[in-house]
Design a protein around this motif. Structure first.
Motif, PDB file in Angstrom:
ATOM      1  N   ARG A  91       7.900  15.053  65.460  1.00 23.93           N
ATOM      2  CA  ARG A  91       6.788  15.929  65.047  1.00 23.93           C
ATOM      3  C   ARG A  91       7.196  16.652  63.778  1.00 23.93           C
ATOM      4  NH1 ARG A  91       6.520  19.913  69.050  1.00 23.93           N
ATOM      5  NH2 ARG A  91       5.058  20.952  67.679  1.00 23.93           N
ATOM      6  N   GLU A  92       6.204  17.036  63.007  1.00 21.55           N
ATOM      7  CA  GLU A  92       6.467  17.745  61.752  1.00 21.55           C
ATOM      8  C   GLU A  92       6.056  19.207  61.873  1.00 21.55           C
ATOM      9  OE1 GLU A  92       5.258  15.594  58.026  1.00 21.55           O
ATOM     10  OE2 GLU A  92       4.276  14.320  59.502  1.00 21.55           O
ATOM     11  N   GLU A  93       6.884  20.064  61.331  1.00 22.41           N
ATOM     12  CA  GLU A  93       6.526  21.482  61.213  1.00 22.41           C
ATOM     13  C   GLU A  93       7.395  22.060  60.102  1.00 22.41           C
ATOM     14  OE1 GLU A  93       5.725  23.483  64.959  1.00 22.41           O
ATOM     15  OE2 GLU A  93       6.530  25.316  64.064  1.00 22.41           O
ATOM     16  N   HIS A 120       6.102  17.620  56.488  1.00 22.86           N
ATOM     17  CA  HIS A 120       7.517  17.381  56.229  1.00 22.86           C
ATOM     18  C   HIS A 120       7.835  17.686  54.768  1.00 22.86           C
ATOM     19  CE1 HIS A 120       9.969  13.992  54.449  1.00 22.86           C
ATOM     20  NE2 HIS A 120      10.884  14.592  55.162  1.00 22.86           N
TER      21      HIS A 120
END
Lengths: 243, 139
Positions: free
Chosen positions: A73-75, B2
């Motif tokens: 997941r991206e954060e 990202h």
């Protein structure tokens, strides 16, 4: 030309209490097992733990911990894959799956720097780094990029291991990298050669991880691994050296 | 998002490169975005703008330039571009986006099929140059 990534590594690691690399100059001595067990033991004490698998070409921590590779997941970066409520994992296997990842030295350094720059660990009590065998880019890059990092050195009691691990200990001492402890893995009441090796370099001998023939059955299950005799002996070894 | 992590790295590296110079000396920064990593230009630019707001060199203009990716085979010396690399699915592209070295798990030389090659250009994000005020006062 400026590579910006190293400028942000310290910030990424700023919320982590202690960082240790599990290393050995010899392959197959149990670095990954000790890293995985240490992660489970420390998380079992209620501490928050991250594991970074830097054995890029032979990553297997995810297999030990039963984490199927999937994209993170991206954060504001990428997040470690959850193993348990208090244990997270980042690994090149997340991106390459079970394919061969054939990298030359500069590419290894690039991959390490990328993972350090973009992984958002957040607040963690411990970050444990599973290292590949040898004394290569990984050790030198981490020594430069992660100040304050400690090392757990893993060896079996066999001369085939201690003779090679001796070189690593000499190198770590030369690099002034603090050795948190030397761990004797696959010990069957014969850990004396590893204990003597630690004494020769005046670094702490943490203890033994008992040989456990049935451990194979626990691989892939955090619950079974955490309940193993190997985990209990590693827990004692960590305590012995103040971890 | 990202991209945020790499934008933050660019801002931190800018500050480090400026060192003791006055922040107002900085006119511009040229950032190369390697084609292989496929950074989203819009998201990266937004992250830079947001992160710059808290910085004393916020007036600097960041110019983002795409750098084409190229590869060179170690076995047969073939050089090729990313466009010549066929068959990369969305998930593979996403994996390479996060970790460009993951390309070595998926991309092969289009001539001989070797996995032994180097990415010779366009890998990821780097700062190409900083433009400082030529009028002086930048010591």
């Amino acid at each position: 030309m400026i590579d910006p990534r190293s400028s942000v590594v310290r910030r990424r690691l700023a919320g982590i209490g202690r960082i240790a690399a599990f290393c050995s100059a010899k392959g197959g001595v149990g670095k990954t097992l000790c890293t995985a067990l240490a992660g489970l033991v420390l998380a079992g004490r209620g501490r928050s733990v991250g594991i970074l698998d830097l054995d890029l070409q032979g990553s297997s921590t995810h297999l030990f911990l039963g984490v199927p590779p999937r994209l993170p997941r991206e954060e504001k970066g990428i997040l470690p894959l959850p193993v348990t409520a208090r244990l997270g994992l980042m690994s090149a296997a997340v991106f390459a799956g079970n394919r061969a990842l054939a990298l030359r030295g500069p590419e290894v350094s690039d991959a390490i720097l990328e993972l350090l720059a973009v992984t958002q660990w957040g607040g963690k009590d411990f970050l444990l780094i599973d290292m590949p065998p040898g004394i290569g880019e990984e050790v030198m890059d981490l020594a430069r990029l992660v100040p304050g990092m400690e090392a757990f050195v893993v060896s079996t009691p066999s001369m085939a291991s201690t003779a090679v691990v001796e070189r690593l200990l000499g190198f770590l001492v030369e690099m002034r990298l603090p050795v948190a402890g030397v761990i004797a893995n696959m010990a069957r009441a014969d850990a004396a050669p590893v204990r003597e090796l630690a004494a020769r370099f005046t670094v702490p001998f943490a203890g033994e991880v008992a040989w456990e023939p049935d451990l194979e059955r626990a691989l892939g299950s955090p619950q079974l691994l955490a309940g193993s005799r190997a985990a209990a002996s590693l827990a004692a070894a960590l305590e012995e050296v103040g971890w | 998002m990202h991209e945020w992590a790499l934008a933050e790295a660019v801002i931190e590296a800018t500050a480090a490169a400026l060192g003791d110079r006055s922040p107002s000396c900085l006119r511009g920064v040229t950032v190369k975005l390697g084609e292989l990593q496929a950074i989203d230009h819009e998201i990266f630019s937004f992250a830079l703008d947001t992160l710059l707001q808290d910085r004393p060199f916020r007036a600097a203009v960041y110019r983002l330039e795409k750098e084409p990716a190229s590869f060179r085979c170690g076995a047969c010396a073939r050089e090729w571009s990313l466009a010549e690399t066929a068959g990369l699915g969305d998930e593979t592209r996403e994996a390479i986006h996060f970790l460009p070295e993951a390309a070595h798990a998926f991309v092969r030389c289009p001539s001989c099929g070797s996995p032994d090659y180097r990415v010779t250009a366009g890998r990821g994000v780097h700062i190409e140059s900083l433009t400082l005020d030529a009028a002086g006062s930048c010591a």
